[in-house]
Design a protein around this motif. Structure first.
Motif, PDB file in Angstrom:
ATOM      1  N   ALA A 170       0.839  -1.202   0.000  1.00 20.95           N
ATOM      2  CA  ALA A 170       0.000   0.000   0.000  1.00 20.95           C
ATOM      3  C   ALA A 170       0.872   1.250   0.000  1.00 20.95           C
ATOM      4  O   ALA A 170       0.585   2.210  -0.726  1.00 20.95           O
ATOM      5  N   ALA A 171       1.937   1.251   0.776  1.00 15.85           N
ATOM      6  CA  ALA A 171       2.835   2.413   0.814  1.00 15.85           C
ATOM      7  C   ALA A 171       3.542   2.595  -0.530  1.00 15.85           C
ATOM      8  O   ALA A 171       3.667   3.711  -1.030  1.00 15.85           O
ATOM      9  N   LEU A 172       4.003   1.491  -1.123  1.00 14.78           N
ATOM     10  CA  LEU A 172       4.649   1.584  -2.439  1.00 14.78           C
ATOM     11  C   LEU A 172       3.682   2.105  -3.482  1.00 14.78           C
ATOM     12  O   LEU A 172       4.020   3.006  -4.255  1.00 14.78           O
ATOM     13  N   PHE A 173       2.475   1.558  -3.506  1.00 20.55           N
ATOM     14  CA  PHE A 173       1.489   1.973  -4.503  1.00 20.55           C
ATOM     15  C   PHE A 173       1.114   3.439  -4.295  1.00 20.55           C
ATOM     16  O   PHE A 173       0.909   4.167  -5.259  1.00 20.55           O
ATOM     17  N   GLN A 174       1.047   3.867  -3.031  1.00 18.56           N
ATOM     18  CA  GLN A 174       0.769   5.271  -2.734  1.00 18.56           C
ATOM     19  C   GLN A 174       1.894   6.139  -3.287  1.00 18.56           C
ATOM     20  O   GLN A 174       1.643   7.178  -3.897  1.00 18.56           O
ATOM     21  N   ALA A 175       3.133   5.711  -3.082  1.00 16.21           N
ATOM     22  CA  ALA A 175       4.274   6.468  -3.603  1.00 16.21           C
ATOM     23  C   ALA A 175       4.231   6.549  -5.123  1.00 16.21           C
ATOM     24  O   ALA A 175       4.542   7.587  -5.706  1.00 16.21           O
ATOM     25  N   ASP A 176       3.847   5.467  -5.752  1.00 19.21           N
ATOM     26  CA  ASP A 176       3.840   5.426  -7.218  1.00 19.21           C
ATOM     27  C   ASP A 176       2.658   6.160  -7.844  1.00 19.21           C
ATOM     28  O   ASP A 176       2.799   6.758  -8.913  1.00 19.21           O
ATOM     29  N   PHE A 177       1.495   6.112  -7.201  1.00 22.64           N
ATOM     30  CA  PHE A 177       0.285   6.633  -7.845  1.00 22.64           C
ATOM     31  C   PHE A 177      -0.430   7.729  -7.072  1.00 22.64           C
ATOM     32  O   PHE A 177      -1.390   8.289  -7.572  1.00 22.64           O
ATOM     33  N   GLY A 178       0.000   7.998  -5.870  1.00 20.74           N
ATOM     34  CA  GLY A 178      -0.728   8.971  -5.066  1.00 20.74           C
ATOM     35  C   GLY A 178       0.183  10.069  -4.578  1.00 20.74           C
ATOM     36  O   GLY A 178       0.522  10.989  -5.304  1.00 20.74           O
ATOM     37  N   ASP A 179       0.622   9.924  -3.369  1.00 21.80           N
ATOM     38  CA  ASP A 179       1.442  10.924  -2.703  1.00 21.80           C
ATOM     39  C   ASP A 179       2.813  10.306  -2.436  1.00 21.80           C
ATOM     40  O   ASP A 179       2.960   9.469  -1.543  1.00 21.80           O
ATOM     41  N   LEU A 180       3.799  10.725  -3.203  1.00 20.63           N
ATOM     42  CA  LEU A 180       5.153  10.173  -3.098  1.00 20.63           C
ATOM     43  C   LEU A 180       5.680  10.275  -1.675  1.00 20.63           C
ATOM     44  O   LEU A 180       6.166   9.285  -1.110  1.00 20.63           O
ATOM     45  N   ASP A 181       5.578  11.451  -1.074  1.00 23.18           N
ATOM     46  CA  ASP A 181       6.123  11.649   0.271  1.00 23.18           C
ATOM     47  C   ASP A 181       5.421  10.771   1.302  1.00 23.18           C
ATOM     48  O   ASP A 181       6.067  10.177   2.162  1.00 23.18           O
ATOM     49  N   ALA A 182       4.094  10.671   1.217  1.00 25.94           N
ATOM     50  CA  ALA A 182       3.346   9.830   2.157  1.00 25.94           C
ATOM     51  C   ALA A 182       3.731   8.362   1.982  1.00 25.94           C
ATOM     52  O   ALA A 182       3.880   7.627   2.969  1.00 25.94           O
TER      53      ALA A 182
ATOM     54  N   LEU B  24      11.645  -7.401   7.700  1.00 24.12           N
ATOM     55  CA  LEU B  24      10.917  -7.447   6.428  1.00 24.12           C
ATOM     56  C   LEU B  24      11.809  -6.856   5.338  1.00 24.12           C
ATOM     57  O   LEU B  24      12.235  -5.715   5.424  1.00 24.12           O
ATOM     58  N   ALA B  25      12.091  -7.631   4.311  1.00 25.20           N
ATOM     59  CA  ALA B  25      13.058  -7.222   3.284  1.00 25.20           C
ATOM     60  C   ALA B  25      12.509  -6.217   2.284  1.00 25.20           C
ATOM     61  O   ALA B  25      13.278  -5.440   1.721  1.00 25.20           O
ATOM     62  N   THR B  26      11.217  -6.211   2.064  1.00 24.13           N
ATOM     63  CA  THR B  26      10.695  -5.391   0.971  1.00 24.13           C
ATOM     64  C   THR B  26      10.732  -3.885   1.204  1.00 24.13           C
ATOM     65  O   THR B  26      10.992  -3.150   0.245  1.00 24.13           O
ATOM     66  N   PRO B  27      10.473  -3.339   2.406  1.00 21.86           N
ATOM     67  CA  PRO B  27      10.519  -1.874   2.526  1.00 21.86           C
ATOM     68  C   PRO B  27      11.852  -1.252   2.093  1.00 21.86           C
ATOM     69  O   PRO B  27      11.851  -0.305   1.303  1.00 21.86           O
ATOM     70  N   PRO B  28      13.009  -1.780   2.547  1.00 22.03           N
ATOM     71  CA  PRO B  28      14.254  -1.173   2.065  1.00 22.03           C
ATOM     72  C   PRO B  28      14.450  -1.343   0.558  1.00 22.03           C
ATOM     73  O   PRO B  28      14.975  -0.438  -0.110  1.00 22.03           O
ATOM     74  N   ASP B  29      14.013  -2.464   0.017  1.00 20.44           N
ATOM     75  CA  ASP B  29      14.107  -2.662  -1.429  1.00 20.44           C
ATOM     76  C   ASP B  29      13.256  -1.639  -2.176  1.00 20.44           C
ATOM     77  O   ASP B  29      13.697  -1.047  -3.164  1.00 20.44           O
ATOM     78  N   PHE B  30      12.027  -1.438  -1.699  1.00 18.26           N
ATOM     79  CA  PHE B  30      11.142  -0.470  -2.340  1.00 18.26           C
ATOM     80  C   PHE B  30      11.695   0.949  -2.205  1.00 18.26           C
ATOM     81  O   PHE B  30      11.639   1.737  -3.146  1.00 18.26           O
ATOM     82  N   LEU B  31      12.228   1.279  -1.027  1.00 10.81           N
ATOM     83  CA  LEU B  31      12.794   2.615  -0.827  1.00 10.81           C
ATOM     84  C   LEU B  31      13.980   2.855  -1.752  1.00 10.81           C
ATOM     85  O   LEU B  31      14.118   3.937  -2.323  1.00 10.81           O
ATOM     86  N   SER B  32      14.829   1.856  -1.926  1.00 12.12           N
ATOM     87  CA  SER B  32      15.974   2.044  -2.827  1.00 12.12           C
ATOM     88  C   SER B  32      15.501   2.178  -4.271  1.00 12.12           C
ATOM     89  O   SER B  32      16.060   2.971  -5.034  1.00 12.12           O
ATOM     90  N   SER B  33      14.464   1.449  -4.653  1.00 18.41           N
ATOM     91  CA  SER B  33      13.913   1.586  -6.004  1.00 18.41           C
ATOM     92  C   SER B  33      13.338   2.979  -6.226  1.00 18.41           C
ATOM     93  O   SER B  33      13.509   3.558  -7.301  1.00 18.41           O
TER      94      SER B  33
ATOM     95  N   ILE C 126       6.635   7.177   0.861  1.00 17.65           N
ATOM     96  CA  ILE C 126       7.986   7.004   1.405  1.00 17.65           C
ATOM     97  C   ILE C 126       7.941   6.959   2.927  1.00 17.65           C
ATOM     98  O   ILE C 126       8.589   6.102   3.550  1.00 17.65           O
ATOM     99  N   GLN C 127       7.179   7.857   3.535  1.00 15.98           N
ATOM    100  CA  GLN C 127       7.066   7.861   4.996  1.00 15.98           C
ATOM    101  C   GLN C 127       6.449   6.553   5.501  1.00 15.98           C
ATOM    102  O   GLN C 127       6.875   6.012   6.520  1.00 15.98           O
ATOM    103  N   GLY C 128       5.460   6.046   4.781  1.00 14.57           N
ATOM    104  CA  GLY C 128       4.862   4.764   5.144  1.00 14.57           C
ATOM    105  C   GLY C 128       5.871   3.631   5.090  1.00 14.57           C
ATOM    106  O   GLY C 128       5.941   2.796   5.998  1.00 14.57           O
ATOM    107  N   LEU C 129       6.672   3.602   4.040  1.00  8.71           N
ATOM    108  CA  LEU C 129       7.696   2.558   3.918  1.00  8.71           C
ATOM    109  C   LEU C 129       8.743   2.686   5.015  1.00  8.71           C
ATOM    110  O   LEU C 129       9.193   1.678   5.581  1.00  8.71           O
ATOM    111  N   LYS C 130       9.137   3.912   5.346  1.00  5.02           N
ATOM    112  CA  LYS C 130      10.119   4.115   6.418  1.00  5.02           C
ATOM    113  C   LYS C 130       9.557   3.680   7.769  1.00  5.02           C
ATOM    114  O   LYS C 130      10.278   3.094   8.586  1.00  5.02           O
ATOM    115  N   GLN C 131       8.272   3.940   7.986  1.00  2.51           N
ATOM    116  CA  GLN C 131       7.630   3.511   9.236  1.00  2.51           C
ATOM    117  C   GLN C 131       7.610   1.986   9.326  1.00  2.51           C
ATOM    118  O   GLN C 131       7.926   1.418  10.372  1.00  2.51           O
ATOM    119  N   ILE C 132       7.260   1.314   8.242  1.00  2.00           N
ATOM    120  CA  ILE C 132       7.240  -0.152   8.235  1.00  2.00           C
ATOM    121  C   ILE C 132       8.662  -0.684   8.426  1.00  2.00           C
ATOM    122  O   ILE C 132       8.874  -1.647   9.164  1.00  2.00           O
TER     123      ILE C 132
END
Length: 189
Positions: A137-149, A164-173, A151-157
């Motif tokens: 949900a955070a990645l999709f929000q970054a891609d299609f909604g609010d980039l900053d929100a 969980l391996a995916t948040p840092p992977d998504f943040l680096s992408s 990113i903040q969601g991914l950092k919180q997770i």
């Protein structure tokens, strides 16, 4: 996942008419390439075959339609067939967080932002404690909604779910995509 595949296979050996076991086997094969060392084509073909068997045994089994939809999209690139199977799964079980989540994942790949966000929001409402759903949900929000929100969601997770391996992977992408190469390099370390 390999233990799940073994358990579902054993259940099928004991009862070849157990549709739920075929559906579970299909879902395990759908996920195996993402989380294991499985060949995508071989695994998704097995998923599709197991889902077909489950549907033949019980055409009203939402999980089987979901598993088939996933394989149709990610292996066959059959968008119309995948959408039809997701719609069937949602008609059978509109409260399935997994179906909304998996459908959102295919919509994300297709760059269908509005419907992707609608589906992932439904998944998150149905399963608010799922780290996997919250991460997507955070990645999709970054891609299609609010980039900053997003990113903040991914950092919180990342802070609350450090294994969980995916948040840092998504943040680096995201860093790479927006041209933040120092951020990308820092995430890769």
């Amino acid at each position: 996942l390999t233990k799940a595949i073994d358990a579902y296979t054993q259940a099928i050996v004991l009862d070849t008419s157990y549709a739920d076991a075929y559906a579970g086997l299909a879902e395990a094969y759908d996920l195996l390439p993402q989380f294991g060392q499985a060949d995508l084509g071989e695994s998704l073909k097995k998923a599709e075959n197991a889902a077909d068997r489950a549907i033949a045994l019980n055409p009203n089994l939402a999980a089987a339609h979901r598993a088939k939809a996933f394989a149709l999209f990610f292996w066959d690139w059959d968008i119309a067939g995948s959408d039809a199977e997701f719609r069937k799964a949602l008609a059978l079980d509109p409260n399935s967080a997994e179906t909304h989540h998996w459908y959102a994942s295919t919509l994300h790949e297709r760059l269908e932002g509005a419907e992707c966000l609608r589906q992932i929001d439904a998944a998150l409402r149905l399963s608010p404690t799922s780290a996997a759903i919250a991460t997507d949900a955070a990645l999709f929000q970054a891609d299609f909604g609010d980039l900053d929100a997003g990113i903040q969601g991914l950092k919180q997770i990342e802070r609350t779910q450090p294994t969980l391996a995916t948040p840092p992977d998504f943040l680096s992408s995201i860093d790479f995509a927006i041209g933040d190469f120092p951020g990308y390099i820092a995430q890769m370390r």
